[in-house]
Scaffold this active site. Structure first.
Site, PDB file in Angstrom:
ATOM      1  N   ASN A  47      -2.008  -0.933  16.300  1.00  0.00           N
ATOM      2  CA  ASN A  47      -3.091  -1.755  16.849  1.00  0.00           C
ATOM      3  C   ASN A  47      -4.101  -2.080  15.750  1.00  0.00           C
ATOM      4  OD1 ASN A  47      -3.617   1.056  17.090  1.00  0.00           O
ATOM      5  ND2 ASN A  47      -5.140   0.760  18.678  1.00  0.00           N
ATOM      6  N   GLU A  49      -7.812  -3.636  15.438  1.00  0.00           N
ATOM      7  CA  GLU A  49      -9.014  -4.034  16.182  1.00  0.00           C
ATOM      8  C   GLU A  49      -9.879  -4.972  15.348  1.00  0.00           C
ATOM      9  OE1 GLU A  49     -10.688  -0.295  17.513  1.00  0.00           O
ATOM     10  OE2 GLU A  49      -9.047  -0.059  18.974  1.00  0.00           O
ATOM     11  N   CYS A  58      -2.564  -5.330  20.090  1.00  0.00           N
ATOM     12  CA  CYS A  58      -1.919  -4.042  20.346  1.00  0.00           C
ATOM     13  C   CYS A  58      -0.752  -3.810  19.387  1.00  0.00           C
ATOM     14  CB  CYS A  58      -1.363  -4.004  21.762  1.00  0.00           C
ATOM     15  SG  CYS A  58      -2.597  -4.063  23.056  1.00  0.00           S
ATOM     16  N   GLU A  60       2.264  -2.776  20.070  1.00  0.00           N
ATOM     17  CA  GLU A  60       3.558  -3.266  20.550  1.00  0.00           C
ATOM     18  C   GLU A  60       3.771  -4.718  20.132  1.00  0.00           C
ATOM     19  OE1 GLU A  60       1.195  -1.650  22.219  1.00  0.00           O
ATOM     20  OE2 GLU A  60       1.945  -0.775  24.080  1.00  0.00           O
ATOM     21  N   CYS A  89       0.087  -1.987  27.759  1.00  0.00           N
ATOM     22  CA  CYS A  89      -0.792  -2.822  28.592  1.00  0.00           C
ATOM     23  C   CYS A  89      -0.013  -4.010  29.178  1.00  0.00           C
ATOM     24  CB  CYS A  89      -1.984  -3.317  27.780  1.00  0.00           C
ATOM     25  SG  CYS A  89      -1.609  -4.734  26.730  1.00  0.00           S
ATOM     26  N   CYS A  92       1.206  -6.763  26.680  1.00  0.00           N
ATOM     27  CA  CYS A  92       2.383  -6.344  25.899  1.00  0.00           C
ATOM     28  C   CYS A  92       3.637  -6.359  26.768  1.00  0.00           C
ATOM     29  CB  CYS A  92       2.143  -4.967  25.285  1.00  0.00           C
ATOM     30  SG  CYS A  92       0.897  -5.031  23.973  1.00  0.00           S
TER      31      CYS A  92
HETATM   32  N1  THU Z   1      -3.643  -0.608  22.750  1.00  0.00           N
HETATM   33  C1  THU Z   1      -2.396  -0.804  22.210  1.00  0.00           C
HETATM   34  O1  THU Z   1      -2.235  -0.875  20.983  1.00  0.00           O
HETATM   35  N2  THU Z   1      -1.349  -0.931  23.062  1.00  0.00           N
HETATM   36  C2  THU Z   1      -1.446  -0.888  24.421  1.00  0.00           C
HETATM   37  O2  THU Z   1      -0.483  -1.162  25.107  1.00  0.00           O
HETATM   38  C3  THU Z   1      -2.713  -0.483  25.045  1.00  0.00           C
HETATM   39  C4  THU Z   1      -3.915  -0.530  24.169  1.00  0.00           C
HETATM   40  C5  THU Z   1      -4.782  -0.495  21.834  1.00  0.00           C
HETATM   41  C6  THU Z   1      -5.748  -1.641  21.888  1.00  0.00           C
HETATM   42  C7  THU Z   1      -7.010  -0.997  21.378  1.00  0.00           C
HETATM   43  O3  THU Z   1      -6.996  -1.053  19.966  1.00  0.00           O
HETATM   44  C8  THU Z   1      -6.882   0.459  21.801  1.00  0.00           C
HETATM   45  O4  THU Z   1      -5.532   0.665  22.124  1.00  0.00           O
HETATM   46  C9  THU Z   1      -7.743   0.824  23.000  1.00  0.00           C
HETATM   47  O5  THU Z   1      -7.562  -0.056  24.046  1.00  0.00           O
END
Ligand code: THU
Length: 134
Positions: A47, A49, A58, A60, A89, A92
């Site tokens: 991920n 940000e 994300c 994935e 999520c 994804c």
């Molecule tokens: N996140 C993912 O990388 N994958 C997911 O399926 C759920 C959330 C990340 C996004 C963000 O950087 C952190 O987790 C918190 O939401």
């Protein structure tokens, strides 16, 4: 179509090791993913940000987009690793559904313990797909 255990363990380890590259200054919640393609290649992702929060992507989707942008759309399995075995999520799941409803989704925690094993179809029944575009 099931994968052998060794390949599953490999995929989880690669996803877990990738977590160190996550860019997570806001959530401090590193996520690692690793996609296995039909050709046997593995693409990892983390991920990433952003100070403009919604721009965050994300792990994935990074892994899947790396595979697809290298010419590999035949996605067989994806491992997702977080501290606590958090589930993928909705966005994804939708991206996974674009490529293979039967893709194996293996979710594990930081100790590489499998906490969930599903197909994309289990995670997103009734997905909107190309055949919806009539
Ligand atoms: N996140 C993912 O990388 N994958 C997911 O399926 C759920 C959330 C990340 C996004 C963000 O950087 C952190 O987790 C918190 O939401």
């Amino acid at each position: 179509m099931d994968m052998d255990l060794e390949k599953k363990i490999d995929l989880i380890r690669i996803a877990n090791q990738a977590r160190k590259w996550a860019h997570v200054p806001y959530s401090d919640y590193p996520v690692g993913a690793a996609v296995l393609t039909e050709s046997g290649k593995i693409y990892d992702g983390v991920n990433i940000e952003n100070a403009a929060f919604p721009v965050t992507i994300c792990a994935e989707r990074v892994a899947i987009f790396k595979a697809v942008s290298n010419g590999e759309k035949d996605l067989k399995a994806i491992a997702v690793v977080t501290k606590n075995g958090g589930m993928p999520c909705g966005s994804c799941r939708q991206v996974m559904a674009e490529f293979n409803l039967e893709m194996q989704v293996i979710v594990a925690d930081e100790n590489e313990k499998i906490t969930a094993e599903k197909t994309v179809n289990d995670l997103l029944p009734g997905a909107f797909r190309s055949d919806s575009l009539v």
